[in-house]
Motif scaffolding. Structure first.
Motif, PDB file in Angstrom:
ATOM      1  N   ALA A 113       0.728  -1.334   0.048  1.00  0.00           N
ATOM      2  CA  ALA A 113       0.014  -0.194   0.127  1.00  0.00           C
ATOM      3  C   ALA A 113       0.927   1.295  -0.003  1.00  0.00           C
ATOM      4  N   ILE A 114       2.014   1.313   0.903  1.00  0.00           N
ATOM      5  CA  ILE A 114       2.898   2.369   0.743  1.00  0.00           C
ATOM      6  C   ILE A 114       3.319   2.573  -0.334  1.00  0.00           C
ATOM      7  N   TYR A 115       3.991   1.545  -0.937  1.00  0.00           N
ATOM      8  CA  TYR A 115       4.652   1.609  -2.339  1.00  0.00           C
ATOM      9  C   TYR A 115       3.853   1.948  -3.482  1.00  0.00           C
ATOM     10  N   ALA A 116       2.595   1.492  -3.481  1.00  0.00           N
ATOM     11  CA  ALA A 116       1.693   2.084  -4.341  1.00  0.00           C
ATOM     12  C   ALA A 116       1.236   3.601  -4.459  1.00  0.00           C
ATOM     13  N   HIS A 117       0.918   3.796  -3.106  1.00  0.00           N
ATOM     14  CA  HIS A 117       0.865   5.247  -2.766  1.00  0.00           C
ATOM     15  C   HIS A 117       1.924   6.180  -3.193  1.00  0.00           C
ATOM     16  N   LEU A 118       3.194   6.085  -2.787  1.00  0.00           N
ATOM     17  CA  LEU A 118       4.359   6.775  -3.293  1.00  0.00           C
ATOM     18  C   LEU A 118       4.319   6.773  -4.742  1.00  0.00           C
ATOM     19  N   SER A 119       4.185   5.593  -5.371  1.00  0.00           N
ATOM     20  CA  SER A 119       4.389   5.417  -6.807  1.00  0.00           C
ATOM     21  C   SER A 119       3.656   6.398  -7.737  1.00  0.00           C
ATOM     22  N   ALA A 120       2.435   6.651  -7.107  1.00  0.00           N
ATOM     23  CA  ALA A 120       1.501   7.621  -7.871  1.00  0.00           C
ATOM     24  C   ALA A 120       1.828   9.015  -7.625  1.00  0.00           C
ATOM     25  N   MET A 121       2.873   9.309  -6.720  1.00  0.00           N
ATOM     26  CA  MET A 121       3.271  10.631  -6.582  1.00  0.00           C
ATOM     27  C   MET A 121       4.427  11.028  -7.594  1.00  0.00           C
ATOM     28  N   SER A 122       4.397  12.318  -7.881  1.00  0.00           N
ATOM     29  CA  SER A 122       5.614  12.725  -8.794  1.00  0.00           C
ATOM     30  C   SER A 122       6.791  12.654  -8.043  1.00  0.00           C
ATOM     31  N   HIS A 123       8.022  12.503  -8.681  1.00  0.00           N
ATOM     32  CA  HIS A 123       9.341  12.540  -8.245  1.00  0.00           C
ATOM     33  C   HIS A 123       9.420  13.764  -7.343  1.00  0.00           C
ATOM     34  N   ASP A 125       7.368  15.475  -5.668  1.00  0.00           N
ATOM     35  CA  ASP A 125       6.559  15.351  -4.607  1.00  0.00           C
ATOM     36  C   ASP A 125       7.096  14.355  -3.447  1.00  0.00           C
ATOM     37  N   ARG A 126       7.775  13.286  -3.972  1.00  0.00           N
ATOM     38  CA  ARG A 126       8.464  12.306  -3.292  1.00  0.00           C
ATOM     39  C   ARG A 126       9.428  12.749  -2.538  1.00  0.00           C
ATOM     40  N   LEU A 127      10.376  13.694  -3.214  1.00  0.00           N
ATOM     41  CA  LEU A 127      11.588  14.284  -2.509  1.00  0.00           C
ATOM     42  C   LEU A 127      10.805  15.218  -1.451  1.00  0.00           C
ATOM     43  N   SER A 128       9.720  16.065  -1.796  1.00  0.00           N
ATOM     44  CA  SER A 128       9.435  16.677  -0.854  1.00  0.00           C
ATOM     45  C   SER A 128       8.935  16.078   0.481  1.00  0.00           C
ATOM     46  N   PHE A 129       8.258  15.061   0.315  1.00  0.00           N
ATOM     47  CA  PHE A 129       7.779  14.168   1.337  1.00  0.00           C
ATOM     48  C   PHE A 129       9.116  13.601   2.141  1.00  0.00           C
ATOM     49  N   ALA A 130      10.056  13.042   1.740  1.00  0.00           N
ATOM     50  CA  ALA A 130      11.083  12.582   2.503  1.00  0.00           C
ATOM     51  C   ALA A 130      11.891  13.567   3.020  1.00  0.00           C
ATOM     52  N   GLU A 131      12.014  14.789   2.674  1.00  0.00           N
ATOM     53  CA  GLU A 131      12.735  15.883   3.401  1.00  0.00           C
ATOM     54  C   GLU A 131      11.804  16.067   4.407  1.00  0.00           C
ATOM     55  N   PHE A 132      10.430  16.214   4.300  1.00  0.00           N
ATOM     56  CA  PHE A 132       9.636  16.741   5.319  1.00  0.00           C
ATOM     57  C   PHE A 132       9.809  15.579   6.529  1.00  0.00           C
ATOM     58  N   VAL A 133       9.719  14.345   6.299  1.00  0.00           N
ATOM     59  CA  VAL A 133       9.753  13.380   7.219  1.00  0.00           C
ATOM     60  C   VAL A 133      11.041  13.430   7.970  1.00  0.00           C
ATOM     61  N   ILE A 134      12.059  13.455   7.136  1.00  0.00           N
ATOM     62  CA  ILE A 134      13.692  13.492   7.752  1.00  0.00           C
ATOM     63  C   ILE A 134      14.067  14.847   8.609  1.00  0.00           C
ATOM     64  N   ARG A 135      13.441  15.935   8.364  1.00  0.00           N
ATOM     65  CA  ARG A 135      13.819  17.189   8.805  1.00  0.00           C
ATOM     66  C   ARG A 135      12.641  17.731  10.041  1.00  0.00           C
ATOM     67  N   HIS A 136      11.380  17.291   9.645  1.00  0.00           N
ATOM     68  CA  HIS A 136      10.395  17.787  10.657  1.00  0.00           C
ATOM     69  C   HIS A 136       9.429  16.691  11.148  1.00  0.00           C
ATOM     70  N   CYS A 137       9.939  15.601  11.083  1.00  0.00           N
ATOM     71  CA  CYS A 137       9.247  14.542  12.090  1.00  0.00           C
ATOM     72  C   CYS A 137       9.774  14.104  13.110  1.00  0.00           C
ATOM     73  N   TYR A 138       9.568  13.952  14.417  1.00  0.00           N
ATOM     74  CA  TYR A 138      10.146  13.768  15.490  1.00  0.00           C
ATOM     75  C   TYR A 138       9.394  12.650  16.574  1.00  0.00           C
ATOM     76  N   LEU A 139      10.356  11.842  17.192  1.00  0.00           N
ATOM     77  CA  LEU A 139      10.122  10.947  18.298  1.00  0.00           C
ATOM     78  C   LEU A 139      10.942  11.266  19.414  1.00  0.00           C
ATOM     79  N   VAL A 140      10.194  10.943  20.599  1.00  0.00           N
ATOM     80  CA  VAL A 140      10.704  11.285  22.071  1.00  0.00           C
ATOM     81  C   VAL A 140      11.205   9.797  22.186  1.00  0.00           C
ATOM     82  N   VAL A 141      12.691   9.438  22.335  1.00  0.00           N
ATOM     83  CA  VAL A 141      13.158   8.370  22.589  1.00  0.00           C
ATOM     84  C   VAL A 141      13.275   8.261  24.248  1.00  0.00           C
TER      85      VAL A 141
END
Length: 234
Positions: A113-123, A125-141
């Motif tokens: 499901a994840i692969y299919a959803h990301l496949s439907a996005m433009s290159h 948009d996928r880069l923007s999404f990756a950058e958002f997750v890496i730079r702006h998503c946080y976990l408390v460890v």
């Protein structure tokens, strides 16, 4: 904010054991694996791959290994079907998933499901999404040095109205009452039976135990508190 995860890392170990947060770490790994496999740019492919697999660095004491290993029953399947470069494209067209154990079927279906959803996005948009997750998503460890402390933390954090399965909640409480030297062995036994029965089947087993002890009404929904009072506390 992706919430808190609970880890165990003994002073002499170089790895962490995940007590709470495996689903989120597994999902993030699937996302990065899909973004990696869909990237046509070699540099982006390498950068995204680094979030799935750690490359060896002798000077830093790092081995060449995947960043996340699932429990023994699922680790090889997850590595070959998700983490290995290019595996998700092959998984997308795989048939016969219903023959897999429930946990591996869930892995495969969610990865597809994840692969299919990301496949439907433009290159882009996928880069923007990756950058958002890496730079702006946080976990408390939250990291502890032993299983007993980690289990207590897990129980407190998840006793606040969240929808934990009875199996997850009871497993943490039961293991916390065992000698620490026995906990890893019994956790593995628990997971083996849970894999064989599936989540609903395992809950049925818990209900059967309670019925044998005479402490559960046939249609009672609150199996967790009943199990605490009738089994654990006794």
């Amino acid at each position: 904010f992706l919430g808190s995860i609970v880890l165990i890392r003994s002073p002499e170990s170089s790895t962490n054991e995940v007590i709470d947060g495996q689903q989120r770490l597994t999902t993030l790994t699937m996302m990065f694996a899909a973004l990696r496999d869909l990237s046509p740019d070699p540099d982006d492919h390498a950068n995204l791959s680094s979030y799935v697999k750690q490359t060896a660095n002798r000077m830093a004491g790092h081995s060449d290994s995947y960043r996340l290993a699932l429990r023994e029953q699922d680790a090889e399947f997850f590595a070959s079907s998700v983490q290995f470069p290019g595996a998700l494209a092959a998984l997308e067209t795989s048939q016969g998933l219903e023959a897999l154990p429930e946990s591996q079927t869930n892995i495969a279906e969610n990865a597809q499901a994840i692969y299919a959803h990301l496949s439907a996005m433009s290159h882009d948009d996928r880069l923007s999404f990756a950058e958002f997750v890496i730079r702006h998503c946080y976990l408390v460890v939250i990291r502890t040095h032993n299983r007993a402390t980690a289990t207590r933390v897990f129980s407190v954090m998840n006793n606040r109205g969240l929808d934990l399965s009875p199996s997850d909640a009871l497993k943490a409480e039961i293991l916390a009452r065992m000698p620490e030297d026995d906990q890893a062995d019994y956790a593995a036994r628990w997971e083996t039976v849970e894999t064989q029965l599936g989540r609903l089947g395992f809950e049925g087993l818990l209900r059967a135990i309670l019925a044998i002890k005479g402490g559960l009404a046939r249609n009672s929904a609150d199996i967790t508190s009943e199990f605490r009072s009738q089994i654990i506390d006794k």
